[in-house]
Design a protein around this motif. Sequence first.
Motif, PDB file in Angstrom:
ATOM      1  N   ARG A  72      23.372 -16.094  47.248  1.00 31.46           N
ATOM      2  CA  ARG A  72      24.107 -15.535  46.075  1.00 31.46           C
ATOM      3  C   ARG A  72      25.526 -15.010  46.596  1.00 31.46           C
ATOM      4  O   ARG A  72      26.120 -13.866  46.095  1.00 31.46           O
ATOM      5  CB  ARG A  72      23.295 -14.424  45.251  1.00 31.46           C
ATOM      6  CG  ARG A  72      22.095 -14.757  44.927  1.00 31.46           C
ATOM      7  CD  ARG A  72      21.499 -13.808  44.431  1.00 31.46           C
ATOM      8  NE  ARG A  72      19.995 -14.311  43.664  1.00 31.46           N
ATOM      9  CZ  ARG A  72      19.092 -13.405  43.222  1.00 31.46           C
ATOM     10  NH1 ARG A  72      19.268 -12.232  43.209  1.00 31.46           N
ATOM     11  NH2 ARG A  72      18.131 -14.009  42.415  1.00 31.46           N
ATOM     12  N   GLY A  73      26.393 -15.923  46.976  1.00 27.46           N
ATOM     13  CA  GLY A  73      27.851 -15.766  47.425  1.00 27.46           C
ATOM     14  C   GLY A  73      27.817 -15.205  48.571  1.00 27.46           C
ATOM     15  O   GLY A  73      29.205 -15.277  49.367  1.00 27.46           O
ATOM     16  N   GLU A  74      26.904 -14.769  49.439  1.00 20.96           N
ATOM     17  CA  GLU A  74      27.010 -14.204  50.845  1.00 20.96           C
ATOM     18  C   GLU A  74      26.788 -15.522  51.762  1.00 20.96           C
ATOM     19  O   GLU A  74      25.598 -16.301  51.713  1.00 20.96           O
ATOM     20  CB  GLU A  74      26.338 -13.358  51.336  1.00 20.96           C
ATOM     21  CG  GLU A  74      26.444 -11.905  50.336  1.00 20.96           C
ATOM     22  CD  GLU A  74      25.240 -10.999  50.920  1.00 20.96           C
ATOM     23  OE1 GLU A  74      24.589 -10.835  51.965  1.00 20.96           O
ATOM     24  OE2 GLU A  74      25.119  -9.880  50.010  1.00 20.96           O
ATOM     25  N   MET A  75      27.763 -15.980  52.466  1.00 17.76           N
ATOM     26  CA  MET A  75      27.714 -17.184  53.145  1.00 17.76           C
ATOM     27  C   MET A  75      27.487 -17.178  54.878  1.00 17.76           C
ATOM     28  O   MET A  75      27.859 -15.909  55.411  1.00 17.76           O
ATOM     29  CB  MET A  75      29.268 -18.125  53.288  1.00 17.76           C
ATOM     30  CG  MET A  75      29.628 -18.317  51.752  1.00 17.76           C
ATOM     31  SD  MET A  75      28.452 -19.407  51.174  1.00 17.76           S
ATOM     32  CE  MET A  75      29.516 -19.629  49.420  1.00 17.76           C
ATOM     33  N   MET A  76      26.571 -17.710  55.312  1.00 20.39           N
ATOM     34  CA  MET A  76      26.368 -17.973  56.804  1.00 20.39           C
ATOM     35  C   MET A  76      26.273 -19.273  57.184  1.00 20.39           C
ATOM     36  O   MET A  76      25.348 -20.060  56.634  1.00 20.39           O
ATOM     37  CB  MET A  76      25.081 -17.173  56.883  1.00 20.39           C
ATOM     38  CG  MET A  76      24.624 -17.124  58.251  1.00 20.39           C
ATOM     39  SD  MET A  76      23.103 -16.241  58.846  1.00 20.39           S
ATOM     40  CE  MET A  76      21.720 -17.140  57.788  1.00 20.39           C
ATOM     41  N   GLU A  77      26.634 -19.409  58.129  1.00 18.66           N
ATOM     42  CA  GLU A  77      26.436 -20.894  58.822  1.00 18.66           C
ATOM     43  C   GLU A  77      25.525 -20.862  59.719  1.00 18.66           C
ATOM     44  O   GLU A  77      25.395 -20.006  60.704  1.00 18.66           O
ATOM     45  CB  GLU A  77      27.979 -21.278  59.361  1.00 18.66           C
ATOM     46  CG  GLU A  77      29.073 -21.405  58.549  1.00 18.66           C
ATOM     47  CD  GLU A  77      30.348 -22.350  58.958  1.00 18.66           C
ATOM     48  OE1 GLU A  77      30.223 -22.499  60.408  1.00 18.66           O
ATOM     49  OE2 GLU A  77      31.245 -22.560  58.456  1.00 18.66           O
ATOM     50  N   VAL A  78      24.673 -22.003  59.844  1.00 18.78           N
ATOM     51  CA  VAL A  78      23.596 -21.913  60.892  1.00 18.78           C
ATOM     52  C   VAL A  78      23.654 -23.567  61.461  1.00 18.78           C
ATOM     53  O   VAL A  78      23.924 -24.385  60.680  1.00 18.78           O
ATOM     54  CB  VAL A  78      22.223 -21.650  60.423  1.00 18.78           C
ATOM     55  CG1 VAL A  78      22.255 -20.243  59.976  1.00 18.78           C
ATOM     56  CG2 VAL A  78      21.703 -22.826  59.226  1.00 18.78           C
ATOM     57  N   SER A  79      23.306 -23.680  62.738  1.00 17.55           N
ATOM     58  CA  SER A  79      23.137 -25.049  63.147  1.00 17.55           C
ATOM     59  C   SER A  79      21.667 -25.052  64.029  1.00 17.55           C
ATOM     60  O   SER A  79      21.275 -24.173  64.517  1.00 17.55           O
ATOM     61  CB  SER A  79      24.263 -25.227  64.631  1.00 17.55           C
ATOM     62  OG  SER A  79      25.487 -24.871  63.863  1.00 17.55           O
ATOM     63  N   LEU A  80      21.374 -26.388  63.765  1.00 19.99           N
ATOM     64  CA  LEU A  80      19.749 -26.444  63.910  1.00 19.99           C
ATOM     65  C   LEU A  80      19.701 -27.733  64.880  1.00 19.99           C
ATOM     66  O   LEU A  80      20.192 -28.787  64.746  1.00 19.99           O
ATOM     67  CB  LEU A  80      19.003 -26.958  62.593  1.00 19.99           C
ATOM     68  CG  LEU A  80      17.417 -26.747  62.677  1.00 19.99           C
ATOM     69  CD1 LEU A  80      16.951 -25.556  63.201  1.00 19.99           C
ATOM     70  CD2 LEU A  80      17.095 -27.037  61.267  1.00 19.99           C
ATOM     71  N   ASP A  81      18.736 -27.451  65.762  1.00 19.96           N
ATOM     72  CA  ASP A  81      18.513 -28.620  66.937  1.00 19.96           C
ATOM     73  C   ASP A  81      17.345 -29.561  66.469  1.00 19.96           C
ATOM     74  O   ASP A  81      17.126 -30.655  67.073  1.00 19.96           O
ATOM     75  CB  ASP A  81      18.092 -28.157  68.258  1.00 19.96           C
ATOM     76  CG  ASP A  81      16.913 -27.461  68.305  1.00 19.96           C
ATOM     77  OD1 ASP A  81      16.416 -26.956  67.371  1.00 19.96           O
ATOM     78  OD2 ASP A  81      16.488 -27.121  69.490  1.00 19.96           O
ATOM     79  N   LEU A  82      16.724 -29.191  64.953  1.00 15.42           N
ATOM     80  CA  LEU A  82      16.031 -30.064  64.560  1.00 15.42           C
ATOM     81  C   LEU A  82      16.685 -31.017  63.624  1.00 15.42           C
ATOM     82  O   LEU A  82      17.317 -30.528  62.675  1.00 15.42           O
ATOM     83  CB  LEU A  82      14.847 -29.376  63.870  1.00 15.42           C
ATOM     84  CG  LEU A  82      13.905 -28.338  64.839  1.00 15.42           C
ATOM     85  CD1 LEU A  82      13.122 -27.516  63.713  1.00 15.42           C
ATOM     86  CD2 LEU A  82      13.278 -29.086  65.725  1.00 15.42           C
ATOM     87  N   LEU A  83      16.686 -32.474  63.836  1.00 17.37           N
ATOM     88  CA  LEU A  83      17.624 -33.019  63.157  1.00 17.37           C
ATOM     89  C   LEU A  83      17.562 -33.567  61.846  1.00 17.37           C
ATOM     90  O   LEU A  83      18.387 -34.497  61.130  1.00 17.37           O
ATOM     91  CB  LEU A  83      18.268 -34.224  64.168  1.00 17.37           C
ATOM     92  CG  LEU A  83      18.828 -33.626  65.516  1.00 17.37           C
ATOM     93  CD1 LEU A  83      19.097 -34.837  66.365  1.00 17.37           C
ATOM     94  CD2 LEU A  83      20.144 -32.601  65.287  1.00 17.37           C
ATOM     95  N   GLY A  84      16.240 -33.596  61.618  1.00 15.43           N
ATOM     96  CA  GLY A  84      15.507 -34.178  60.195  1.00 15.43           C
ATOM     97  C   GLY A  84      16.310 -33.777  58.991  1.00 15.43           C
ATOM     98  O   GLY A  84      16.424 -32.318  58.964  1.00 15.43           O
ATOM     99  N   ASP A  85      16.929 -34.605  58.059  1.00 15.53           N
ATOM    100  CA  ASP A  85      17.386 -33.840  56.803  1.00 15.53           C
ATOM    101  C   ASP A  85      16.336 -33.196  56.121  1.00 15.53           C
ATOM    102  O   ASP A  85      16.786 -32.198  55.261  1.00 15.53           O
ATOM    103  CB  ASP A  85      17.884 -35.291  55.932  1.00 15.53           C
ATOM    104  CG  ASP A  85      19.106 -35.621  56.447  1.00 15.53           C
ATOM    105  OD1 ASP A  85      19.800 -35.130  57.415  1.00 15.53           O
ATOM    106  OD2 ASP A  85      19.600 -36.807  55.979  1.00 15.53           O
ATOM    107  N   TYR A  86      15.220 -33.297  56.054  1.00 10.00           N
ATOM    108  CA  TYR A  86      14.214 -32.713  55.556  1.00 10.00           C
ATOM    109  C   TYR A  86      14.292 -30.973  55.739  1.00 10.00           C
ATOM    110  O   TYR A  86      13.560 -30.273  55.232  1.00 10.00           O
ATOM    111  CB  TYR A  86      12.584 -32.988  55.487  1.00 10.00           C
ATOM    112  CG  TYR A  86      12.429 -33.502  57.006  1.00 10.00           C
ATOM    113  CD1 TYR A  86      12.099 -32.515  57.869  1.00 10.00           C
ATOM    114  CD2 TYR A  86      12.422 -34.875  57.256  1.00 10.00           C
ATOM    115  CE1 TYR A  86      11.557 -32.857  59.371  1.00 10.00           C
ATOM    116  CE2 TYR A  86      11.933 -35.131  58.763  1.00 10.00           C
ATOM    117  CZ  TYR A  86      11.561 -34.297  59.514  1.00 10.00           C
ATOM    118  OH  TYR A  86      11.218 -34.543  61.076  1.00 10.00           O
ATOM    119  N   GLN A  87      14.727 -30.590  56.916  1.00  3.38           N
ATOM    120  CA  GLN A  87      14.922 -29.280  57.421  1.00  3.38           C
ATOM    121  C   GLN A  87      15.888 -28.623  56.165  1.00  3.38           C
ATOM    122  O   GLN A  87      15.625 -27.292  56.183  1.00  3.38           O
ATOM    123  CB  GLN A  87      15.674 -29.118  58.855  1.00  3.38           C
ATOM    124  CG  GLN A  87      14.684 -29.648  59.683  1.00  3.38           C
ATOM    125  CD  GLN A  87      13.464 -29.393  59.733  1.00  3.38           C
ATOM    126  OE1 GLN A  87      12.888 -28.381  59.265  1.00  3.38           O
ATOM    127  NE2 GLN A  87      12.503 -30.180  60.761  1.00  3.38           N
TER     128      GLN A  87
END
Length: 430
Positions: free
Chosen positions: A247-262
């Motif tokens: 709701r307008g609060e942004m957070m960037e995350v990086s994930l080592d699980l590469l499937g788009d379904y994540q």
Amino acid sequence: MNYQETLDYLFNALPMFQRIGAAAFKKDLSNTIKLCDHLDQPQHKFKSIHIAGTNGKGSSSHMLAAILQEAGYKVGLYTSPHLKSFTERIKINGQEIPEQKVVDFVATNRAFLDELKPSFFEMSVGLAFQHFAEEKVDYAVVEVGMGGRLDSTNVLRPEACLITNIGLDHTQFLGDTLPLIAAEKGGIIKQDIPVIISQAQAETIEVFIRIAQERNAPIFFADTYFEITKKGLNKDTLLNDYLVDKRGEMMEVSLDLLGDYQQYNLGGLMMTVEVLQEQGLKISIPIIQSALRKAGKSTGLKGRFQQLSASPLILCDTAHNADGLRIVLNQLKGYKADKYHFILGMVNDKDIGSVLSLFPKEASYYFCQANIPRALAAEELLERAKEAGLEGEIIADVNQAIEEVSKKAKKNELIFVGGSTFVVAEIENL
């Protein structure tokens, strides 16, 4: 008994759905309740988070366990099925249960098990709960085996429940419509315990709301709180980058699980973390970000859109129903390979026609067969594939298929191995 003899006892003396299918499925919690009574109620000696769903429950379980571990908690993780070894099912902070613990459990309780005759899954649940209790975990993340309402894990009284995607799978046991399946998955919703729904699906919303209201359970549809945008694969870090918008609060995350379904799992995960934070858990944004960067590595998750080789490019994934494979196949298109080679095997209790209809007709196919009784014969899979307009040949052993196809694949061609968890499990270099 030594460890191998103990495994033989578990796999052979007690029915195992993973191997034989319907004959091992029991719609009854009575054996699990009796086993837990015998073990002095281990399921009540630790806090837990209970996770159900058609697709995404395994990945969500591992990611949540990774976050709790990163926050400094001692975390049990129970998942199924295993890929390589039985001990993968039961972990504490990423470490598999010692083989001797498995031996001792059976030896100590052998007379009771012989009399009760629980299923393989019921026994493994009892072992997991006892291990977590004895090791005094702070939290256990527990994945449902199948369904929820009558799954052996449903003797827990968790701190929160998470239900991921609902799709058509195991229809012979759970029902042949999404509302019926949702009712079974929604069986994990407990009196007064918050439940998080990862995806608000039109066919299932009313089912979950009704069950939650009946049990006075606070319900949160994650995608009304969080919007997840995939930014893409970072070629420097080899991580998938996502933007999480609450709701307008942004957070960037990086994930080592590469499937788009994540992308569809992250909202439910974030909502679950928020619910746990409200209960007093100390989980900061930097902890979440750090945990997700190494979620697969820290918890030992394998087989989720995993790269096996760069040259030739070989990818595998355990997706085995139409909903899961549709997302995987769409992601494979993004590689824009000159040619696609599919090494496929399936089990005999899936909707084979619906799954095969998703695959591209212009690719090359190689049909294999996992070494379990549930496996669909490669010959039958070939015939069903022909009906779907797919051309290919039989190479029954998945590793032989990988070896042979690797030799013929040219530069900028892609090899994908999947169709069944059990085919992926037999890959030697996984």
